[in-house]
Design a protein around this motif. Structure first.
Motif, PDB file in Angstrom:
ATOM      1  N   ALA A  95       0.830  -1.208   0.000  1.00  0.00           N
ATOM      2  CA  ALA A  95       0.000   0.000   0.000  1.00  0.00           C
ATOM      3  C   ALA A  95       0.866   1.259   0.000  1.00  0.00           C
ATOM      4  CB  ALA A  95      -0.916  -0.003   1.215  1.00  0.00           C
ATOM      5  N   ARG A  96       0.492   2.240  -0.796  1.00  0.00           N
ATOM      6  CA  ARG A  96       1.287   3.462  -0.935  1.00  0.00           C
ATOM      7  C   ARG A  96       1.433   4.214   0.390  1.00  0.00           C
ATOM      8  NH1 ARG A  96       2.659   5.303  -5.868  1.00  0.00           N
ATOM      9  NH2 ARG A  96       1.799   4.275  -7.695  1.00  0.00           N
ATOM     10  N   ARG A  97       0.429   4.115   1.233  1.00  0.00           N
ATOM     11  CA  ARG A  97       0.466   4.859   2.489  1.00  0.00           C
ATOM     12  C   ARG A  97       1.269   4.153   3.573  1.00  0.00           C
ATOM     13  NH1 ARG A  97      -5.535   6.487   4.138  1.00  0.00           N
ATOM     14  NH2 ARG A  97      -4.298   7.449   5.814  1.00  0.00           N
ATOM     15  N   TYR A  98       1.693   2.921   3.293  1.00  0.00           N
ATOM     16  CA  TYR A  98       2.396   2.166   4.336  1.00  0.00           C
ATOM     17  C   TYR A  98       3.801   2.726   4.564  1.00  0.00           C
ATOM     18  CZ  TYR A  98       4.345  -1.538   7.156  1.00  0.00           C
ATOM     19  OH  TYR A  98       4.934  -2.233   8.188  1.00  0.00           O
ATOM     20  N   ARG A  99       4.167   2.877   5.830  1.00  0.00           N
ATOM     21  CA  ARG A  99       5.514   3.279   6.208  1.00  0.00           C
ATOM     22  C   ARG A  99       6.064   2.261   7.197  1.00  0.00           C
ATOM     23  NH1 ARG A  99       4.677   5.440   2.345  1.00  0.00           N
ATOM     24  NH2 ARG A  99       4.857   7.652   1.771  1.00  0.00           N
ATOM     25  N   PRO A 100       7.294   1.822   7.024  1.00  0.00           N
ATOM     26  CA  PRO A 100       7.823   0.725   7.835  1.00  0.00           C
ATOM     27  C   PRO A 100       8.093   1.104   9.285  1.00  0.00           C
ATOM     28  CG  PRO A 100       9.548   1.642   6.458  1.00  0.00           C
ATOM     29  CD  PRO A 100       8.275   2.318   6.036  1.00  0.00           C
TER      30      PRO A 100
ATOM     31  N   ARG B 187      11.742  -2.102   1.072  1.00  0.00           N
ATOM     32  CA  ARG B 187      11.256  -1.945  -0.293  1.00  0.00           C
ATOM     33  C   ARG B 187       9.936  -2.698  -0.416  1.00  0.00           C
ATOM     34  NH1 ARG B 187      14.508   1.189   0.235  1.00  0.00           N
ATOM     35  NH2 ARG B 187      16.289   1.775  -1.073  1.00  0.00           N
ATOM     36  N   PRO B 188       8.880  -2.058  -0.858  1.00  0.00           N
ATOM     37  CA  PRO B 188       7.582  -2.730  -0.923  1.00  0.00           C
ATOM     38  C   PRO B 188       7.610  -3.874  -1.918  1.00  0.00           C
ATOM     39  CG  PRO B 188       7.513  -0.635  -2.079  1.00  0.00           C
ATOM     40  CD  PRO B 188       8.827  -0.675  -1.365  1.00  0.00           C
ATOM     41  N   PRO B 189       6.746  -4.860  -1.750  1.00  0.00           N
ATOM     42  CA  PRO B 189       6.685  -5.974  -2.710  1.00  0.00           C
ATOM     43  C   PRO B 189       6.374  -5.452  -4.102  1.00  0.00           C
ATOM     44  CG  PRO B 189       5.379  -6.453  -0.757  1.00  0.00           C
ATOM     45  CD  PRO B 189       5.748  -5.004  -0.686  1.00  0.00           C
ATOM     46  N   PRO B 190       6.870  -6.121  -5.117  1.00  0.00           N
ATOM     47  CA  PRO B 190       6.595  -5.676  -6.486  1.00  0.00           C
ATOM     48  C   PRO B 190       5.121  -5.806  -6.838  1.00  0.00           C
ATOM     49  CG  PRO B 190       7.662  -7.822  -6.486  1.00  0.00           C
ATOM     50  CD  PRO B 190       7.721  -7.326  -5.076  1.00  0.00           C
ATOM     51  N   ALA B 191       4.631  -4.869  -7.602  1.00  0.00           N
ATOM     52  CA  ALA B 191       3.247  -4.909  -8.080  1.00  0.00           C
ATOM     53  C   ALA B 191       3.269  -5.324  -9.545  1.00  0.00           C
ATOM     54  CB  ALA B 191       2.590  -3.540  -7.937  1.00  0.00           C
ATOM     55  N   GLY B 192       2.604  -6.393  -9.880  1.00  0.00           N
ATOM     56  CA  GLY B 192       2.547  -6.838 -11.264  1.00  0.00           C
ATOM     57  C   GLY B 192       3.911  -7.264 -11.787  1.00  0.00           C
TER      58      GLY B 192
ATOM     59  N   GLN C 160       6.833  -5.885 -11.175  1.00  0.00           N
ATOM     60  CA  GLN C 160       7.815  -4.827 -11.253  1.00  0.00           C
ATOM     61  C   GLN C 160       7.760  -3.988  -9.962  1.00  0.00           C
ATOM     62  OE1 GLN C 160       7.090  -2.505 -14.699  1.00  0.00           O
ATOM     63  NE2 GLN C 160       7.636  -4.109 -16.141  1.00  0.00           N
ATOM     64  N   MET C 161       8.895  -3.453  -9.548  1.00  0.00           N
ATOM     65  CA  MET C 161       8.943  -2.576  -8.396  1.00  0.00           C
ATOM     66  C   MET C 161       8.237  -1.264  -8.742  1.00  0.00           C
ATOM     67  SD  MET C 161      10.464  -4.256  -6.041  1.00  0.00           S
ATOM     68  CE  MET C 161      10.926  -3.018  -4.818  1.00  0.00           C
ATOM     69  N   ASP C 162       7.607  -0.647  -7.760  1.00  0.00           N
ATOM     70  CA  ASP C 162       6.925   0.624  -7.971  1.00  0.00           C
ATOM     71  C   ASP C 162       7.966   1.722  -8.123  1.00  0.00           C
ATOM     72  OD1 ASP C 162       5.450   2.890  -7.905  1.00  0.00           O
ATOM     73  OD2 ASP C 162       4.093   2.225  -6.308  1.00  0.00           O
ATOM     74  N   LEU C 163       8.062   2.320  -9.293  1.00  0.00           N
ATOM     75  CA  LEU C 163       9.088   3.326  -9.577  1.00  0.00           C
ATOM     76  C   LEU C 163       8.857   4.614  -8.821  1.00  0.00           C
ATOM     77  CD1 LEU C 163       9.396   2.849 -13.447  1.00  0.00           C
ATOM     78  CD2 LEU C 163      10.862   1.887 -11.647  1.00  0.00           C
ATOM     79  N   PHE C 164       7.640   4.803  -8.310  1.00  0.00           N
ATOM     80  CA  PHE C 164       7.326   6.061  -7.652  1.00  0.00           C
ATOM     81  C   PHE C 164       7.305   5.953  -6.136  1.00  0.00           C
ATOM     82  CE2 PHE C 164       5.385   6.034 -11.845  1.00  0.00           C
ATOM     83  CZ  PHE C 164       5.936   7.193 -12.384  1.00  0.00           C
ATOM     84  N   TRP C 165       7.791   4.831  -5.584  1.00  0.00           N
ATOM     85  CA  TRP C 165       7.847   4.689  -4.106  1.00  0.00           C
ATOM     86  C   TRP C 165       8.859   5.651  -3.517  1.00  0.00           C
ATOM     87  CZ3 TRP C 165       5.251   2.779  -0.152  1.00  0.00           C
ATOM     88  CH2 TRP C 165       5.912   2.679   1.066  1.00  0.00           C
TER      89      TRP C 165
END
Length: 363
Positions: free
Chosen positions: A127-132, A351-356, A358-363
């Motif tokens: 999720a984009r809002r998730y922070r570790p 690093r968030p899990p890849p979506a589809g 590929q890694m999310d380039l905008f994380w």
């Protein structure tokens, strides 16, 4: 004759390998259950052993959040509901009442697991809002309880956390954690993993009655030693401290833990929320009849005259003269053993899990 004065009401029955003596109804049930001698020889049919059953937990999320100032984490994962270790004092027992089950024998025999927990975890970490922040694994019930040997659910969760380089802390009283030394050692090398081993007593006979399916005290100290040797920061949690049962062991447990390689330590005074009060009182009257009432009295004294006080800042350690003395003893013993303290977690590698794929380039 039971506590209710009925001569036909049966006293709680100990079952081999189980901590609870009865299957008292949960607080949400309209009816109560009570063992009763009907005069037809039904006592001869009571099973010596109670089997463990497994059911699927259909929860739609896996990370739970809290805002408690009494714990050093704000999120946790519990792969299992219920715990086969069967600890007579377990504060999580009352949670089984939410399932319409007993916090007694049901809690340690009717278990629930989340087979899709690793997949749910991936979604939540993505999720984009998730922070570790450090995830505490197995806080309500032990993530390394016996059924984990067969299901491997905790290891699959660790695989996701290692892949995403997400920090994790674990509390356990099981030697099964050694199975995952490879993952934990690699994560610890990057500041991503820490473990706390719960050590209640050094007395094997007491542990066998209090925690019938957990690792023996000597074995837990061996776990501490092996984790420390692998470079994994390991702490010891002396929990729970029970008046007149194991409280005199506080200094000995800390000394043995430090010698085994523990870098930090903590303690918790026995908590008896909701149904646990009567369940533990049953256990005391059966296993420690000469001490039972004095133990309960001391607990009430440390909890403001109640079985449990949930007030933040006091629920873990209690209040009053006895609780203050425990706190002073812990501080002195901690200082004497020169625990260096656990290191900080590394939050920068996530690093968030890849979506589809590929890694999310905008994380």
């Amino acid at each position: 004759m039971n506590d209710n004065g009925d001569p036909n009401s049966l006293p709680p029955q100990a079952r081999k390998g189980r901590g609870a003596l009865s299957n008292r109804s949960g607080r949400f049930e309209a009816e109560t259950r009570e063992a009763f001698d009907d005069g037809w020889g039904s006592l001869d049919e009571l099973p010596e052993r109670v089997p463990t059953t497994l059911s699927i937990d259909t929860a739609k999320t896996v990370i739970s959040y809290n805002q408690s100032p009494d714990v050093p984490f704000d999120r946790s994962i519990n792969p299992y509901r219920g715990c086969e270790h069967g600890c007579a004092y377990c504060f999580a027992r009352p949670s089984h009442a939410y399932l319409g089950l007993s916090p007694g024998l049901d809690f340690e025999t009717r278990l629930f697991y989340k087979p899709d927990a690793p997949e749910l975890l991936r979604e939540e970490l993505r999720a984009r809002r998730y922070r570790p922040a450090p995830i505490a694994l197995g806080i309500n019930t032990d993530a390394y309880q016996p059924v984990e040997r067969r299901l491997g659910l905790t290891r699959r969760i660790l695989d996701v956390l290692q892949e995403t380089r997400h920090p994790v802390s674990i509390v356990t009283k099981s030697a099964l954690i050694e199975r995952d030394l490879d993952i934990l050692q690699a994560m610890a090398a990057e500041g991503l993993a820490q473990v706390a081993v719960s050590v209640t007593t050094l007395k094997a006979e007491l542990a066998r009655r209090l925690e019938p399916r957990a690792a023996a005290p000597r074995r837990r100290l061996q776990v501490v030693e092996r984790l420390a040797a692998a470079g994994i920061p390991v702490s010891v949690l002396v929990a729970p401290l029970i008046p007149m049962l194991n409280d005199e062991e506080l200094e000995k447990i800390l000394a043995a833990s430090r010698e085994a390689g523990a870098v930090d330590a903590g303690y918790v005074l026995l908590r008896l929320p909701r149904e646990l009060h009567e369940l533990f009182a049953e256990w005391l009257r059966r296993h420690e009849p000469l001490k039972a009432e004095r133990v309960l009295l001391r607990i009430f004294e440390a909890r403001g005259g109640k079985a449990y006080d949930s007030t933040f800042g006091a629920r873990m350690t209690g209040t009053g003269a006895y609780a203050d003395l425990l706190g002073q003893r812990f501080k002195l013993a901690y200082k004497r053993q020169a625990f260096p303290g656990a290191p900080d977690f590394n939050l920068s590698l996530f690093r968030p899990p890849p979506a589809g794929g590929q890694m999310d380039l905008f994380w």
